[in-house]
Design an enzyme around this catalytic site. Structure first.
Site, PDB file in Angstrom:
ATOM      1  N   TYR A  41       0.837  -1.056   0.004  1.00  0.00           N
ATOM      2  CA  TYR A  41      -0.127   0.094   0.044  1.00  0.00           C
ATOM      3  C   TYR A  41       1.094   1.174   0.137  1.00  0.00           C
ATOM      4  N   GLY A  42       0.835   2.084  -0.934  1.00  0.00           N
ATOM      5  CA  GLY A  42       1.565   3.285  -0.919  1.00  0.00           C
ATOM      6  C   GLY A  42       2.413   3.036  -2.296  1.00  0.00           C
ATOM      7  N   CYS A  45       7.912   3.225  -3.481  1.00  0.00           N
ATOM      8  CA  CYS A  45       8.997   4.237  -2.929  1.00  0.00           C
ATOM      9  C   CYS A  45       9.048   4.230  -1.557  1.00  0.00           C
ATOM     10  N   LYS A  54      17.112   5.289   1.942  1.00  0.00           N
ATOM     11  CA  LYS A  54      17.553   6.425   2.408  1.00  0.00           C
ATOM     12  C   LYS A  54      17.413   6.627   4.241  1.00  0.00           C
ATOM     13  N   GLY A 173      27.170  -1.322 -10.694  1.00  0.00           N
ATOM     14  CA  GLY A 173      27.596  -0.107 -10.531  1.00  0.00           C
ATOM     15  C   GLY A 173      26.729   1.055 -10.710  1.00  0.00           C
ATOM     16  N   ILE A 176      21.573   1.696  -7.716  1.00  0.00           N
ATOM     17  CA  ILE A 176      21.354   0.681  -6.598  1.00  0.00           C
ATOM     18  C   ILE A 176      22.796   0.089  -6.069  1.00  0.00           C
ATOM     19  N   GLU A 179      24.489   2.969  -4.114  1.00  0.00           N
ATOM     20  CA  GLU A 179      23.945   3.322  -2.843  1.00  0.00           C
ATOM     21  C   GLU A 179      23.994   2.180  -1.817  1.00  0.00           C
ATOM     22  N   HIS A 436      24.184  31.379   6.069  1.00  0.00           N
ATOM     23  CA  HIS A 436      25.761  30.849   6.328  1.00  0.00           C
ATOM     24  C   HIS A 436      25.263  30.137   7.671  1.00  0.00           C
TER      25      HIS A 436
HETATM   26  C1  LIG Z   1      16.064   0.275  -4.234  1.00  0.00           C
HETATM   27  C2  LIG Z   1      15.663   1.323  -5.036  1.00  0.00           C
HETATM   28  C3  LIG Z   1      15.850   2.630  -4.625  1.00  0.00           C
HETATM   29  C4  LIG Z   1      15.298   3.699  -5.014  1.00  0.00           C
HETATM   30  N1  LIG Z   1      15.502   5.014  -4.674  1.00  0.00           N
HETATM   31  C5  LIG Z   1      14.666   5.975  -5.360  1.00  0.00           C
HETATM   32  C6  LIG Z   1      15.235   7.331  -4.983  1.00  0.00           C
HETATM   33  O1  LIG Z   1      15.832   7.668  -3.673  1.00  0.00           O
HETATM   34  N2  LIG Z   1      14.554   8.434  -5.529  1.00  0.00           N
HETATM   35  C7  LIG Z   1      13.508   8.241  -6.582  1.00  0.00           C
HETATM   36  O2  LIG Z   1      13.200   9.321  -7.077  1.00  0.00           O
HETATM   37  N3  LIG Z   1      13.499   6.951  -6.888  1.00  0.00           N
HETATM   38  C8  LIG Z   1      13.984   5.853  -6.312  1.00  0.00           C
HETATM   39  N4  LIG Z   1      13.808   4.626  -6.881  1.00  0.00           N
HETATM   40  C9  LIG Z   1      12.755   4.508  -7.943  1.00  0.00           C
HETATM   41  C10 LIG Z   1      11.345   4.551  -7.423  1.00  0.00           C
HETATM   42  O3  LIG Z   1      11.392   3.885  -6.618  1.00  0.00           O
HETATM   43  C11 LIG Z   1      10.355   4.367  -8.698  1.00  0.00           C
HETATM   44  O4  LIG Z   1      10.655   4.956  -9.753  1.00  0.00           O
HETATM   45  C12 LIG Z   1       9.127   4.772  -8.104  1.00  0.00           C
HETATM   46  O5  LIG Z   1       8.688   3.947  -7.096  1.00  0.00           O
HETATM   47  C13 LIG Z   1       7.925   4.874  -9.222  1.00  0.00           C
HETATM   48  O6  LIG Z   1       7.040   3.971  -9.105  1.00  0.00           O
HETATM   49  P1  LIG Z   1       5.651   3.652  -9.911  1.00  0.00           P
HETATM   50  O7  LIG Z   1       4.977   4.872  -9.956  1.00  0.00           O
HETATM   51  O8  LIG Z   1       6.096   3.312 -11.251  1.00  0.00           O
HETATM   52  O9  LIG Z   1       5.055   2.459  -9.274  1.00  0.00           O
HETATM   53  P2  LIG Z   1       5.494   1.567  -7.887  1.00  0.00           P
HETATM   54  O10 LIG Z   1       5.830   2.352  -6.821  1.00  0.00           O
HETATM   55  O11 LIG Z   1       6.471   0.558  -8.558  1.00  0.00           O
HETATM   56  O12 LIG Z   1       4.109   0.777  -7.717  1.00  0.00           O
HETATM   57  C14 LIG Z   1       3.766  -0.002  -8.536  1.00  0.00           C
HETATM   58  C15 LIG Z   1       2.603  -1.033  -7.776  1.00  0.00           C
HETATM   59  O13 LIG Z   1       1.900  -1.874  -8.447  1.00  0.00           O
HETATM   60  C16 LIG Z   1       1.791  -3.151  -7.778  1.00  0.00           C
HETATM   61  N5  LIG Z   1       1.279  -4.031  -8.924  1.00  0.00           N
HETATM   62  C17 LIG Z   1       2.135  -4.580  -9.895  1.00  0.00           C
HETATM   63  N6  LIG Z   1       1.700  -5.369 -10.542  1.00  0.00           N
HETATM   64  C18 LIG Z   1       0.185  -5.494 -10.212  1.00  0.00           C
HETATM   65  C19 LIG Z   1      -1.151  -6.220 -10.682  1.00  0.00           C
HETATM   66  N7  LIG Z   1      -0.902  -6.687 -11.985  1.00  0.00           N
HETATM   67  N8  LIG Z   1      -2.153  -5.766 -10.005  1.00  0.00           N
HETATM   68  C20 LIG Z   1      -2.226  -5.202  -8.938  1.00  0.00           C
HETATM   69  N9  LIG Z   1      -1.039  -4.366  -8.432  1.00  0.00           N
HETATM   70  C21 LIG Z   1       0.089  -4.724  -9.108  1.00  0.00           C
HETATM   71  C22 LIG Z   1       2.781  -3.379  -7.132  1.00  0.00           C
HETATM   72  O14 LIG Z   1       2.679  -4.353  -6.185  1.00  0.00           O
HETATM   73  C23 LIG Z   1       3.257  -1.957  -6.751  1.00  0.00           C
HETATM   74  O15 LIG Z   1       2.654  -1.562  -5.335  1.00  0.00           O
HETATM   75  C24 LIG Z   1      14.408   3.547  -6.241  1.00  0.00           C
HETATM   76  C25 LIG Z   1      13.998   2.276  -6.736  1.00  0.00           C
HETATM   77  C26 LIG Z   1      14.701   1.016  -5.900  1.00  0.00           C
HETATM   78  C27 LIG Z   1      14.221  -0.187  -6.532  1.00  0.00           C
HETATM   79  N1  LIG Z   2      18.551   7.890  -5.804  1.00  0.00           N
HETATM   80  C1  LIG Z   2      17.799   7.270  -7.043  1.00  0.00           C
HETATM   81  O1  LIG Z   2      16.825   8.064  -7.576  1.00  0.00           O
HETATM   82  C2  LIG Z   2      17.491   6.034  -7.292  1.00  0.00           C
HETATM   83  C3  LIG Z   2      17.991   4.852  -6.402  1.00  0.00           C
HETATM   84  C4  LIG Z   2      18.043   3.596  -6.881  1.00  0.00           C
HETATM   85  C5  LIG Z   2      17.310   3.336  -7.750  1.00  0.00           C
HETATM   86  N2  LIG Z   2      16.871   4.251  -8.707  1.00  0.00           N
HETATM   87  C6  LIG Z   2      16.230   3.789  -9.897  1.00  0.00           C
HETATM   88  O2  LIG Z   2      16.147   2.307 -10.333  1.00  0.00           O
HETATM   89  C7  LIG Z   2      16.760   2.314 -11.385  1.00  0.00           C
HETATM   90  C8  LIG Z   2      17.479   0.851 -11.681  1.00  0.00           C
HETATM   91  O3  LIG Z   2      18.659   0.857 -10.548  1.00  0.00           O
HETATM   92  P1  LIG Z   2      19.958  -0.245 -10.919  1.00  0.00           P
HETATM   93  O4  LIG Z   2      20.861   0.149 -10.185  1.00  0.00           O
HETATM   94  O5  LIG Z   2      19.308  -1.747 -10.649  1.00  0.00           O
HETATM   95  O6  LIG Z   2      20.167  -0.202 -12.469  1.00  0.00           O
HETATM   96  P2  LIG Z   2      21.362   0.759 -13.446  1.00  0.00           P
HETATM   97  O7  LIG Z   2      20.598   0.531 -14.682  1.00  0.00           O
HETATM   98  O8  LIG Z   2      21.236   2.326 -12.884  1.00  0.00           O
HETATM   99  O9  LIG Z   2      22.592   0.016 -13.196  1.00  0.00           O
HETATM  100  C9  LIG Z   2      22.785  -1.407 -13.457  1.00  0.00           C
HETATM  101  C10 LIG Z   2      24.237  -1.493 -13.432  1.00  0.00           C
HETATM  102  O10 LIG Z   2      24.635  -2.960 -13.536  1.00  0.00           O
HETATM  103  C11 LIG Z   2      25.686  -3.210 -14.438  1.00  0.00           C
HETATM  104  N3  LIG Z   2      25.417  -4.434 -14.821  1.00  0.00           N
HETATM  105  C12 LIG Z   2      24.395  -5.139 -15.544  1.00  0.00           C
HETATM  106  N4  LIG Z   2      24.795  -6.526 -15.470  1.00  0.00           N
HETATM  107  C13 LIG Z   2      25.887  -6.843 -15.022  1.00  0.00           C
HETATM  108  C14 LIG Z   2      26.805  -7.946 -14.691  1.00  0.00           C
HETATM  109  N5  LIG Z   2      26.278  -9.124 -15.212  1.00  0.00           N
HETATM  110  N6  LIG Z   2      27.965  -7.890 -13.826  1.00  0.00           N
HETATM  111  C15 LIG Z   2      28.273  -6.521 -13.617  1.00  0.00           C
HETATM  112  N7  LIG Z   2      27.710  -5.355 -14.011  1.00  0.00           N
HETATM  113  C16 LIG Z   2      26.371  -5.433 -14.304  1.00  0.00           C
HETATM  114  C17 LIG Z   2      25.634  -2.181 -15.578  1.00  0.00           C
HETATM  115  O11 LIG Z   2      26.609  -1.771 -16.343  1.00  0.00           O
HETATM  116  C18 LIG Z   2      25.005  -0.813 -14.780  1.00  0.00           C
HETATM  117  O12 LIG Z   2      26.071  -0.228 -14.335  1.00  0.00           O
HETATM  118  C19 LIG Z   2      17.722   3.164 -11.846  1.00  0.00           C
HETATM  119  O13 LIG Z   2      17.848   3.397 -13.271  1.00  0.00           O
HETATM  120  C20 LIG Z   2      17.037   4.488 -11.055  1.00  0.00           C
HETATM  121  O14 LIG Z   2      16.264   5.127 -12.048  1.00  0.00           O
HETATM  122  C21 LIG Z   2      16.864   5.471  -8.577  1.00  0.00           C
END
Ligand SMILES: Cc1cc2nc3c(=O)[nH]c(=O)nc-3n(C[C@H](O)[C@H](O)[C@H](O)COP(=O)(O)OP(=O)(O)OC[C@H]3O[C@@H](n4cnc5c(N)ncnc54)[C@H](O)[C@@H]3O)c2cc1C
Ligand SMILES: NC(=O)c1ccc[n+]([C@@H]2O[C@H](COP(=O)([O-])OP(=O)(O)OC[C@H]3O[C@@H](n4cnc5c(N)ncnc54)[C@H](O)[C@@H]3O)[C@@H](O)[C@H]2O)c1
Length: 452
Positions: A41-42, A45, A54, A173, A176, A179, A436
């Site tokens: 739910y939510g 993110c 974070k 690298g 994700i 981080e 500052h």
């Molecule tokens: C580890 C990690 C860290 C991240 N950190 C950041 C960050 O610091 N800042 C940032 O801006 N972005 C970050 N992102 C990316 C960010 O989380 C996504 O871009 C963001 O959540 C947008 O999601 P969304 O709106 O596409 O849907 P989501 O938030 O992914 O929600 C999709 C929802 O759909 C549901 N769902 C899926 N299929 C079905 C179905 N068939 N029926 C019913 N429900 C379903 C899922 O359960 C889920 O709740 C991060 C991502 C990851 C993985």
């Molecule tokens: N702070 C944020 O805003 C934040 C934080 C986390 C995730 N995200 C979102 O989630 C998305 C997914 O993140 P991600 O880090 O999974 O994907 P990414 O596409 O950012 O990075 C994937 C990395 O994996 C490497 N890779 C792929 N296959 C490999 C292998 N077999 N061996 C070694 N390296 C390999 C690629 O070269 C690349 O550097 C991001 O693109 C971003 O949009 C955002």
């Protein structure tokens, strides 16, 4: 089978979908929102992505003392308490809107703007005038032998790894990978980051990539470049990851190799919704899919994967359902990003390399954070890694881009991005009055390097 008809059906509780449900439901339109998991739910993110990670980064930065495992366990407890609270608040936010119906279950298209939702043995049919697909992404497990082993994690499961791994191998690298590598090193794990590319951040300027590599190294992360993981072998009490020129031993592995659209079982074809070669839903610049009245928002549409982009997607759809219908993805200018390593790395606009490749005449100013005398805040916080770099159009004096690798950069970058959108000249930022001690006042000193 029960059949509901509604104005708007939202599939998935992502950022865009919940924002649309709240806005239109509050305006009295009938809305049904379907979510497959009560733990989501939510959306992603607040439950598994931005916010909990974070929170963990913050707890890792606070760590002092000699018991990493205990500190980590306590940090995970704090993380869980936070997500529980946010999940409940998100649920209440929509539950309290009379026109919004929340449905637990997994949606599957059975026709144009018609889905079936299954929850256990119950099946519900929902038809809608407008459907919004907001199902997000899931980790893309690479096709490696051993990738499904018990010691192998994705970004979701690693947040509850127990105990804290003494040695962690991170594959990938990107956002994700970097981080989590930085975070686990600060929690006390020995972290090895394997990345397929020749250097970290191949899309960034060399000096920026070197500064990031130095900060990760000082945090204790060993980065191995050109190391594309080929096989993972579980040895029972440990695990190893093999790449072409070697292998690394660890107690746990995090796969951070990208994400794929969450469309399994959705049967998009039944709705006439096209996907691209990677499986992402194809949309136009107003997020319309190939099926009339069906939109795709958030990560699932193949756009940039950030919560704030999903939020902006909601504005574009809302504008069509209850506004002027003019807003487009192409209106986006100077969209910033932050990678939450320590200190955070924030970017907006063009890098120096990109600007020069475009043949632009630019002034570039750059300063290591430790040498910015008029910015004591990093020294106060004890985190002086990083650099600040700004790229300015030599003809117009307008900012073309910025790299802010410093404490508070996740805030500062928003100010710089707004300046770019509003056409504020770099010299105005240089000559402005800033509080500052803050991080913003670095702009006074770094931009003083511009020719007068
Ligand atoms: C580890 C990690 C860290 C991240 N950190 C950041 C960050 O610091 N800042 C940032 O801006 N972005 C970050 N992102 C990316 C960010 O989380 C996504 O871009 C963001 O959540 C947008 O999601 P969304 O709106 O596409 O849907 P989501 O938030 O992914 O929600 C999709 C929802 O759909 C549901 N769902 C899926 N299929 C079905 C179905 N068939 N029926 C019913 N429900 C379903 C899922 O359960 C889920 O709740 C991060 C991502 C990851 C993985
Ligand atoms: N702070 C944020 O805003 C934040 C934080 C986390 C995730 N995200 C979102 O989630 C998305 C997914 O993140 P991600 O880090 O999974 O994907 P990414 O596409 O950012 O990075 C994937 C990395 O994996 C490497 N890779 C792929 N296959 C490999 C292998 N077999 N061996 C070694 N390296 C390999 C690629 O070269 C690349 O550097 C991001 O693109 C971003 O949009 C955002």
């Amino acid at each position: 089978m029960e059949h509901i008809e509604t104005d708007l059906l939202v599939i998935g509780w992502g950022k865009a979908g919940k924002s649309l449900a709240k806005a239109l439901g509050s305006a009295g339109r009938d809305v049904v929102l379907v979510e497959q998991s009560d733990q989501m739910y939510g959306g992603g993110c607040i439950n598994i992505a931005c916010v909990p990670t974070k929170a963990l980064v913050h707890q890792a930065e606070l760590r002092r003392g000699e018991s990493p495992a205990e500190w980590f366990a306590s940090a995970v407890g704090k993380r869980d308490a936070l997500t529980d609270k946010l999940r409940a608040a998100n649920h209440a936010m929509l539950e309290n809107v009379d026109a919004v119906t929340l449905v637990d279950g997994r949606a599957r298209f059975v026709g144009a703007r018609e889905v079936e939702v299954s929850a256990g043995s119950d099946v519900l049919r929902i038809s809608a005038s407008t459907v919004v697909i907001n199902t997000g992404t899931v980790p893309a497990r690479p096709d490696l032998p051993g990738a499904d082993g018990a010691r192998v994690h994705d970004s979701r499961t690693i947040q509850h790894v127990d105990p804290l791994p003494q040695r962690l191998a991170v594959v990938g690298g990107g956002f994700i990978g970097m981080e989590f590598a930085g975070m686990f090193a600060r929690f006390g794990s020995e972290v090895t980051l394997l990345d397929g590319a020749d250097r970290l951040l191949p899309g960034e300027d060399t000096d920026v990539a070197e500064a990031v590599a130095a900060a990760l190294a000082d945090a204790g992360v060993e980065v191995i470049h050109g190391a594309r993981a080929q096989e993972i072998v579980d040895h029972g009490d440990s695990v190893s990851v093999a790449y072409a020129s070697g292998s690394v031993d660890a107690d746990a592995v995090l796969l951070a190799t990208g994400r794929r659209p969450a469309t399994d079982g959705l049967d998009l074809a039944a709705a006439g919704v096209d996907v691209d070669e990677r499986g992402y839903v194809v949309v136009d610049d107003q997020l319309r899919t190939s099926a009339d009245g069906v939109f795709a928002v958030g990560d699932v549409n193949g756009g940039p994967q950030f919560t704030y982009i999903s939020f902006d997607d909601h504005r574009i759809v809302l504008d069509q359902l209850a506004g002027t219908g003019t807003r487009r993805t192409t209106d986006r200018v100077a969209v910033p990003t932050t990678t939450f390593i320590t200190p955070p790395l924030s970017r907006v606009g063009l890098s120096e390399t990109e600007a020069r490749a475009q043949g632009l005449d630019v002034h570039v100013v750059v300063k290591p954070v430790a040498e910015i005398a008029a910015m004591p805040r990093p020294k106060i916080l004890g985190e002086t890694h990083g650099l600040i770099k700004l790229v300015v159009d030599a003809d117009t004096g307008l900012l073309l881009g910025a790299t802010l690798f410093c404490v508070d950069s996740q805030e500062l970058v928003n100010l710089v991005a707004l300046a770019m959108r509003a056409g504020v000249r770099a010299s105005d930022l240089r000559d402005s009055i800033w509080t500052h001690p803050s991080s913003t006042e670095a702009l006074n000193e770094v931009l003083a390097g511009l020719p007068r």
